[in-house]
Design a protein around this motif. Structure first.
Motif, mmCIF file in Angstrom:
data_model
loop_
_atom_site.group_PDB
_atom_site.id
_atom_site.type_symbol
_atom_site.label_atom_id
_atom_site.label_comp_id
_atom_site.label_asym_id
_atom_site.label_seq_id
_atom_site.Cartn_x
_atom_site.Cartn_y
_atom_site.Cartn_z
ATOM 1 N N ARG A 65 -2.247 -12.387 -8.074
ATOM 2 C CA ARG A 65 -3.130 -11.597 -7.216
ATOM 3 C C ARG A 65 -3.348 -12.270 -5.864
ATOM 4 N N THR A 66 -3.412 -13.580 -5.851
ATOM 5 C CA THR A 66 -3.615 -14.294 -4.590
ATOM 6 C C THR A 66 -2.466 -14.051 -3.621
ATOM 7 N N TYR A 67 -1.238 -14.126 -4.113
ATOM 8 C CA TYR A 67 -0.095 -14.051 -3.210
ATOM 9 C C TYR A 67 0.500 -12.651 -3.087
ATOM 10 N N ALA A 68 0.299 -11.790 -4.071
ATOM 11 C CA ALA A 68 0.826 -10.425 -3.962
ATOM 12 C C ALA A 68 -0.056 -9.559 -3.071
ATOM 13 N N GLU A 69 -1.364 -9.791 -3.090
ATOM 14 C CA GLU A 69 -2.274 -8.943 -2.333
ATOM 15 C C GLU A 69 -2.056 -9.067 -0.825
ATOM 16 N N ARG A 72 -0.288 -6.100 0.582
ATOM 17 C CA ARG A 72 -1.127 -4.929 0.817
ATOM 18 C C ARG A 72 -1.798 -5.022 2.186
ATOM 19 N N GLU A 73 -2.275 -6.203 2.527
ATOM 20 C CA GLU A 73 -2.913 -6.407 3.829
ATOM 21 C C GLU A 73 -1.940 -6.123 4.968
ATOM 22 N N ILE A 74 -0.698 -6.564 4.808
ATOM 23 C CA ILE A 74 0.305 -6.346 5.851
ATOM 24 C C ILE A 74 0.505 -4.852 6.084
ATOM 25 N N TYR A 75 0.644 -4.094 5.025
ATOM 26 C CA TYR A 75 0.853 -2.648 5.164
ATOM 27 C C TYR A 75 -0.381 -1.969 5.750
ATOM 28 N N GLN A 76 -1.552 -2.343 5.284
ATOM 29 C CA GLN A 76 -2.768 -1.713 5.788
ATOM 30 C C GLN A 76 -2.938 -1.963 7.286
ATOM 31 N N GLN A 77 -2.658 -3.163 7.720
ATOM 32 C CA GLN A 77 -2.768 -3.485 9.141
ATOM 33 C C GLN A 77 -1.702 -2.763 9.952
ATOM 34 N N LEU A 110 6.982 -13.612 -4.257
ATOM 35 C CA LEU A 110 6.847 -13.248 -5.667
ATOM 36 C C LEU A 110 7.828 -12.166 -6.074
ATOM 37 N N ILE A 111 8.084 -11.218 -5.193
ATOM 38 C CA ILE A 111 8.741 -9.977 -5.575
ATOM 39 C C ILE A 111 10.136 -10.204 -6.145
ATOM 40 N N SER A 112 10.855 -11.174 -5.602
ATOM 41 C CA SER A 112 12.214 -11.415 -6.101
ATOM 42 C C SER A 112 12.312 -12.749 -6.818
ATOM 43 N N SER A 113 11.198 -13.223 -7.344
ATOM 44 C CA SER A 113 11.187 -14.517 -8.027
ATOM 45 C C SER A 113 11.516 -14.352 -9.506
ATOM 46 N N ALA A 114 11.668 -15.493 -10.193
ATOM 47 C CA ALA A 114 12.006 -15.481 -11.619
ATOM 48 C C ALA A 114 10.948 -14.773 -12.452
ATOM 49 N N VAL A 115 9.703 -14.828 -11.994
ATOM 50 C CA VAL A 115 8.626 -14.263 -12.793
ATOM 51 C C VAL A 115 8.767 -12.752 -12.951
ATOM 52 N N MET A 116 9.443 -12.091 -12.023
ATOM 53 C CA MET A 116 9.559 -10.643 -12.083
ATOM 54 C C MET A 116 10.577 -10.179 -13.111
ATOM 55 N N THR A 117 11.411 -11.081 -13.580
ATOM 56 C CA THR A 117 12.351 -10.731 -14.645
ATOM 57 C C THR A 117 11.879 -11.266 -15.991
ATOM 58 N N ASP A 118 10.709 -11.882 -15.986
ATOM 59 C CA ASP A 118 10.130 -12.435 -17.206
ATOM 60 C C ASP A 118 9.282 -11.366 -17.871
ATOM 61 N N ASN A 136 1.583 0.716 -1.239
ATOM 62 C CA ASN A 136 2.114 0.405 0.092
ATOM 63 C C ASN A 136 3.051 1.510 0.569
ATOM 64 N N GLU A 137 3.916 1.950 -0.338
ATOM 65 C CA GLU A 137 4.882 2.998 0.029
ATOM 66 C C GLU A 137 4.178 4.297 0.372
ATOM 67 N N GLN A 138 3.140 4.633 -0.390
ATOM 68 C CA GLN A 138 2.407 5.865 -0.123
ATOM 69 C C GLN A 138 1.687 5.789 1.227
ATOM 70 N N ALA A 139 1.114 4.644 1.536
ATOM 71 C CA ALA A 139 0.437 4.477 2.824
ATOM 72 C C ALA A 139 1.423 4.651 3.982
ATOM 73 N N LEU A 140 2.619 4.102 3.823
ATOM 74 C CA LEU A 140 3.639 4.239 4.859
ATOM 75 C C LEU A 140 4.113 5.685 4.971
ATOM 76 N N LEU A 141 4.326 6.332 3.839
ATOM 77 C CA LEU A 141 4.771 7.728 3.851
ATOM 78 C C LEU A 141 3.771 8.619 4.574
ATOM 79 N N VAL A 142 2.500 8.459 4.274
ATOM 80 C CA VAL A 142 1.456 9.259 4.926
ATOM 81 C C VAL A 142 1.470 9.028 6.430
ATOM 82 N N ARG A 143 1.650 7.771 6.826
ATOM 83 C CA ARG A 143 1.667 7.462 8.268
ATOM 84 C C ARG A 143 2.887 8.075 8.952
#
Length: 206
Positions: A65-69, A72-77, A110-118, A136-143
């Protein structure tokens, strides 16, 4: 007999502990990172780790949550920008800067790290990350849909296809960042993609 002075115990730095744990999880996955490895790396006893985070799963969840969130901030901004070209540029370049933060302050993407295939029975990280991506994708689509309606983009622009293209670029940049591609190279790719997209979608009235 003189008693030897004891060294002062290392102060507990929660942020540093989460960062170091994230590095291990990202590299080895959740199941591949043992509690023993975590305690040795963090300089904590098992009881101290559990007191601070509840469990190995609790530490993992906080790291995710610390590093994935931050994404979200990047997309919102970005989607708050007035010009759609700036929106696209910021999503790509701000994400590259996030992917390539100095290693002393960031565990990598995180997105392409080993943890995502675990897979774990204690925390469904994939679900959390999928929900984050969908938001994030929905926010971009609406914009983008708004940009088409307002005439920022050429009439007939397919907002869904454009959103998919930007998201595909985003994921590709993420994967390349974990392959140790330099920030400069990733930024060059992101800026080229941005120029090509804007050239293709330029409104004839702009």
């Amino acid at each position: 007999m003189t008693e030897r002075p004891r060294g002062r115990p290392r102060a507990f730095d929660r942020d540093r502990a989460v960062l170091e744990a994230a590095r291990l999880f990202w590299r080895h996955g959740y199941s591949g990172t043992s509690t023993r490895t975590l305690t040795a790396t963090l300089g904590l006893s098992t009881s101290s780790l559990y007191a601070a985070f509840g469990s190995k799963a609790g530490l993992f969840e906080e790291a995710v949550r610390t590093y994935a969130e931050r994404y979200r901030e990047i997309y919102q901004q970005a989607v708050a920008e007035k010009d759609i070209r700036t929106v696209i540029e910021r999503i790509l370049t701000d994400s590259v800067h996030e992917f390539t933060q100095p290693s002393d302050a960031h565990p990598g993407c995180l997105i392409s790290s080993a943890v995502m295939t675990d897979s774990t029975s204690t925390l469904d990280t994939s679900t959390h990350v999928a929900e984050l991506h969908n938001a994030n994708e929905q926010a971009l689509l609406v914009r983008i849909e708004r940009a088409v309606q307002d005439g920022e983009l050429a009439a007939g622009t397919n907002a869904t296809d454009l959103t998919g293209l930007i998201q595909s670029l985003w994921h590709g940049l993420s994967v390349r960042s974990n392959a140790d591609t330099s920030r400069e190279s990733l930024l060059a790719t992101a800026r080229l993609a941005h120029r090509l997209i804007c050239r293709q979608l330029a409104s004839p009235t702009s």
